[in-house]
Motif scaffolding. Structure first.
Motif, PDB file in Angstrom:
ATOM      1  N   THR A 269      39.236  37.298  38.128  1.00 40.71           N
ATOM      2  CA  THR A 269      39.987  37.688  39.330  1.00 40.71           C
ATOM      3  C   THR A 269      39.795  36.631  40.397  1.00 40.71           C
ATOM      4  O   THR A 269      38.674  36.138  40.599  1.00 40.71           O
ATOM      5  N   ALA A 271      39.649  36.204  44.255  1.00 41.23           N
ATOM      6  CA  ALA A 271      39.489  36.968  45.497  1.00 41.23           C
ATOM      7  C   ALA A 271      40.151  36.158  46.600  1.00 41.23           C
ATOM      8  O   ALA A 271      39.669  35.096  46.972  1.00 41.23           O
ATOM      9  N   ARG A 290      43.026  39.768  43.881  1.00 38.91           N
ATOM     10  CA  ARG A 290      42.673  40.894  44.750  1.00 38.91           C
ATOM     11  C   ARG A 290      42.451  40.371  46.154  1.00 38.91           C
ATOM     12  O   ARG A 290      41.923  39.267  46.337  1.00 38.91           O
ATOM     13  N   GLU A 291      42.806  41.199  47.114  1.00 37.55           N
ATOM     14  CA  GLU A 291      42.600  40.799  48.499  1.00 37.55           C
ATOM     15  C   GLU A 291      41.109  40.880  48.840  1.00 37.55           C
ATOM     16  O   GLU A 291      40.427  41.837  48.474  1.00 37.55           O
ATOM     17  N   LEU A 301      34.468  43.866  46.798  1.00 32.12           N
ATOM     18  CA  LEU A 301      34.785  43.550  45.395  1.00 32.12           C
ATOM     19  C   LEU A 301      33.515  43.527  44.544  1.00 32.12           C
ATOM     20  O   LEU A 301      33.499  44.000  43.411  1.00 32.12           O
TER      21      LEU A 301
END
Ligand SMILES: NC(=O)C1=CN([C@@H]2O[C@H](COP(=O)(O)OP(=O)(O)OC[C@H]3O[C@@H](n4cnc5c(N)ncnc54)[C@H](OP(=O)(O)O)[C@@H]3O)[C@@H](O)[C@H]2O)[C@@H](O)CC1
Ligand SMILES: Nc1ncnc2c1ncn2[C@@H]1O[C@H](COP(=O)(O)OP(=O)(O)O)[C@@H](O)[C@H]1O
Ligand SMILES: [K+]
Length: 492
Positions: A269, A271, A290-291, A301
């Protein structure tokens, strides 16, 4: 054979062997004959060999090689300028046994040489080479004949790989018992050519490999290299998280993320700050986005324990926010890889970083290039890169990786990479390396082995791709790297 020795350790090996009853002259005979064997094997059709012999035992090896070459029918031109009475005992003995002509060390020696043997200085090089001998070395380098160096190319420091004054550029180097660290460390590596190790009768039990660095290779721990399990899922291959820079600096994180995915992490992922979400999302497919804005975003996260490896630094920006994000990650559970801006951000507050590293158990790997290393560890002492890296590692007291040299928390383990190629000198290749380390840590490798393996794989990927390499190509070569490793393993 994976151990490397410093010049000092090699001297100790010699001494212990001689004290154990093997005469130094026997070692020197074996060494010089090994050099002659290399010449015979490489240049069976050459007729004239020039030997440059210096004032120490390296010159003694040269006299032995000259005697054997003469016996084998070569025309031998031997140059020696010193006073034979001042040679060390074994070398003096070997000089007396050589029955050919001895001339001065000068350019005349090189005139019709088809092969040059460099026996000027070896482990005893004590200062920069100057004056007449420096000029002779430059002439030998320029004359076009191949040069075979005895033990180490004259002018190269056998321990640090540094050039002292000037140095012989050898086609091949014949060394004894074990390779020395200066054969692998740059710039020494570029002067050695192919390095051949000759057994001269020093017993292996002398070695305490834990005290020596090792050239990196699959044999250094790749048997434990991770791979998918037969009935495993992607979740068992780890979930790697990469922190993206701001909207105008997102590429580095994507390069790293691709490196982690191709290195085998089950999930990856990115970030991303909110303002860069669209840019990242538009360019990623298998990799998720993902934010995560600032330290709170990263903390949220990383609250998911399945995200077991985190990389921050590439194009992230230098400053307080990056510093805070690093500290949040170090407090959380995952293995952490710190690169580039994540390291530079602590240039004025190094102790805060080291304290946070010391306070955790999970692996931390740092991948500074030389500039980043200097910002964090500029004051560490040490003659060689290996010593400096070890000193830096003990300061942070964690395993770490500095492009091409990787010591661990235990002072005893150090690895020098010999697999890199100049094609890696391209923007973003270090970002991919950070991602590859991340991917291996996500799969459960230790910091030391993960960093070692990633550096080797990074070099191997570049070698497979070859000319024209750009950073994007590196992850795409990893399937071939893995296939090669599988093949090697299957062949035993
Ligand atoms: N020990 C053993 O049993 C075995 C050893 N073996 C062989 O021995 C080699 C090591 O021999 P080594 O220790 O005699 O040192 P070596 O490299 O010949 O040079 C020392 C001489 O150079 C001089 N000198 C130094 N720097 C200089 C400079 N810049 N410019 C000018 N002069 C300079 C220095 O002078 P000094 O510093 O004393 O004034 C001294 O006279 C090793 O590499 C291997 O080949 C093998 O046979 C296996 C068995
Ligand atoms: N001439 C070279 N020979 C071998 N490896 C090199 C060479 N130049 C660069 N590399 C390797 O390439 C990588 C470059 O990393 P880095 O400078 O951090 O690049 P970037 O920041 O652009 O990603 C390092 O792993 C380094 O060891
Ligand atoms: K030499």
């Amino acid at each position: 054979m994976h151990e490397l020795l410093t010049a000092e350790e090699m001297g100790r090996a010699d001494r212990i062997t001689i004290e154990g009853g093997v005469p130094g002259a026997v070692l020197m005979e074996n060494a010089g004959r090994g050099v002659a064997d290399e010449i015979s094997a490489r240049f069976p059709d050459a007729s004239t060999v020039a030997l440059l012999c210096g004032p120490g035992n390296n010159g003694g090896d040269g006299f032995v090689a000259a005697r054997h070459l003469l016996e084998r029918g070569y025309r031998v031109r031997l140059g020696f300028d010193g006073d034979p009475a001042k040679l060390p005992a074994d070398a003096a003995h070997m000089a007396a046994r050589f029955k050919g002509a001895v001339g001065p060390l000068g350019p005349d020696l090189l005139a019709d040489a088809e092969v040059i043997v460099d026996g000027l200085f070896g482990a005893g090089l004590a200062r920069p080479i100057e004056g007449k001998l420096a000029a002779l070395i430059d002439q030998a380098n320029e004359c076009g004949a191949p040069i075979i160096a005895i033990d180490v190319p004259s002018g190269i420091d056998g321990t640090t790989g540094a050039v002292r004054g000037t140095a012989i550029g050898a086609s091949a180097t014949v060394t004894f018992f074990r390779r020395k660290s200066g054969h692998l460390l740059l710039p020494g590596r570029l002067y050695c050519g192919a390095v051949r190790v000759v057994d001269i009768g020093i017993p292996a039990p002398f070695l305490k490999p834990s005290l020596t660095p090792s050239p990196m290779s699959p044999a250094c721990g790749f048997p434990r290299f991770p791979g998918p399990r037969r009935r495993g899922t992607k979740y068992l291959r780890g979930h790697a998280l990469v922190a993206s820079g701001p909207m105008d600096a997102t590429g580095a994180a994507r390069l790293a993320a691709r490196g982690a995915l191709r290195a085998g992490a089950g999930l990856v992922t990115v970030a991303s700050p909110r303002n860069a979400l669209a840019v990242n999302a538009a360019q990623l497919t298998a990799i998720m986005v993902r934010e995560a804005d600032g330290p709170q975003g990263i903390a949220a996260l990383l609250a998911d324990p399945r995200k077991n490896a985190f990389l921050i630094g590439p194009a992230h920006g230098v400053g307080e926010e990056t510093r805070a994000m690093v500290l949040v990650a170090l407090k959380a559970g995952p293995a952490v890889v710190l690169d580039a801006d994540a390291l530079t951000s602590f240039a004025d507050d190094k102790e805060a970083l080291f304290e946070a590293i010391r306070a955790r158990e999970a692996p931390v790997v740092m991948t500074p290039h030389e500039g980043e290393f200097a910002r964090l560890f500029g004051d560490v002492a040490g003659d060689s890169k290996v010593e400096k890296a070890r000193a830096a590692a003990s300061r942070a007291a964690r395993p770490w990786c500095s492009k091409a040299r990787i010591p661990s928390r235990r002072r005893t383990q150090a690895v020098i990479d010999a697999n890199g190629t100049p094609w890696l000198a391209t923007a973003g290749s270090g970002d991919v390396l950070g991602g590859m380390v991340l991917g291996l840590l996500a799969q459960g490798m230790s910091g030391f082995l993960g960093a070692s393996a990633a550096v080797w794989m990074h070099g191997q990927a570049a070698r497979i791709f070859g000319p024209g390499l750009i950073a994007e190509d590196l992850p795409e070569m990893l399937p071939q790297v893995f296939r090669g490793l599988e093949r090697d393993r299957a062949q035993g």
